[in-house]
Design an enzyme around this catalytic site. Sequence first.
Site, PDB file in Angstrom:
ATOM      1  CB  CYS A  64      -0.954   0.001   1.189  1.00  0.00           C
ATOM      2  SG  CYS A  64      -2.131  -1.372   1.167  1.00  0.00           S
ATOM      3  CG  HIS A  69      -3.189   3.576   1.706  1.00  0.00           C
ATOM      4  ND1 HIS A  69      -3.678   3.042   0.524  1.00  0.00           N
ATOM      5  CD2 HIS A  69      -3.265   2.574   2.629  1.00  0.00           C
ATOM      6  CE1 HIS A  69      -4.008   1.781   0.720  1.00  0.00           C
ATOM      7  NE2 HIS A  69      -3.780   1.475   1.984  1.00  0.00           N
ATOM      8  CG  ASN A  76      -6.614  -0.818   0.938  1.00  0.00           C
ATOM      9  OD1 ASN A  76      -5.845  -0.459   0.046  1.00  0.00           O
ATOM     10  ND2 ASN A  76      -6.187  -1.151   2.135  1.00  0.00           N
TER      11      ASN A  76
END
Length: 316
Positions: free
Chosen positions: A113, A243, A273
């Site tokens: 990520c 993020h 996500n």
Amino acid sequence: MKYSKIIGTGAYLPSKILSNKDLEKIFDTSDEWIQTRTGISQRHIIGENERTSDLAYQAALDVLKNSSIDPAEIDLILVATTTPDKVFPSVACAVQRKLNIKNIPAFDIQAVCSGFIFALTTADSFIKSGTYKKILVIGADSMSSITDYKDRSNAILWGDGAGAVILSASNEPGIIRNIIHSNGEYEELLHVPRKSETNDPNTIEMQGNAVFKIAVNTLDQIVDETLSGSGFEKKDIDWLVPHQANIRILQATAKKLEMSMDKVIVTIDKHGNTSAASIPLALNEGIRSNRVKAGNLILMEAFGGGFTWGSSLIRI
């Protein structure tokens, strides 16, 4: 001194949408339960014949169009991804082939990520050293390909997509400061086990509560680290582009910055996500919606498996 500056953004999301209502049909959950805990209402999922390089290529076309850059001007391609089409060649090489750009370096960066921040940091260093002048940086992931849809706590989180930027040499500061870190100590809190360790398909395993606590504390610290010595204070930041992991993490980071959520670009509700794609997707959303404007000071930050974490302070 040479600087690097983002001169264009682009994005691509698969057409297939997996809503919370769809997930209600797969396992015992509800739209309210998911939104309360994560902030997610839907996520985009790759089609049967789509791969990560397809997403990355479409995002590349979009950023090239938006920045009026000819592909021949690009002299390096970096793709941040955790879900390559194959073990090799890289997604970056696949994008290079599809763009018909020959004989320039192209490679992937894997930091889950945090991947886009790691890739942006790498590109920034290449430009400041004078090695390259225009770099295509893409964050792309097909997280649905490694998601266990029998695991309710995990399956609700992930989506697919790609975001891209063109980083160019500049006479004025764009990328002001990058910070990246890793710590392999916590590997098994968030990982995809090797095939030899389990008879099940290779899918994400995550100890959600433990990851959440470490992520909040780590991102809290990196805010101070990023601003220290930068010449800027919390009040100077116009936008937080984080993020998109969990709405509660976004809220905690905004609180640390003493910033209203109105100044946070939030896409997790629509995208889920998307791992390395989430920051460039959010940045593109902020610019396309005319909220993020030229001259704005932006803090981008991320936390991911590894553990990896990082931040970039930039002037658009």
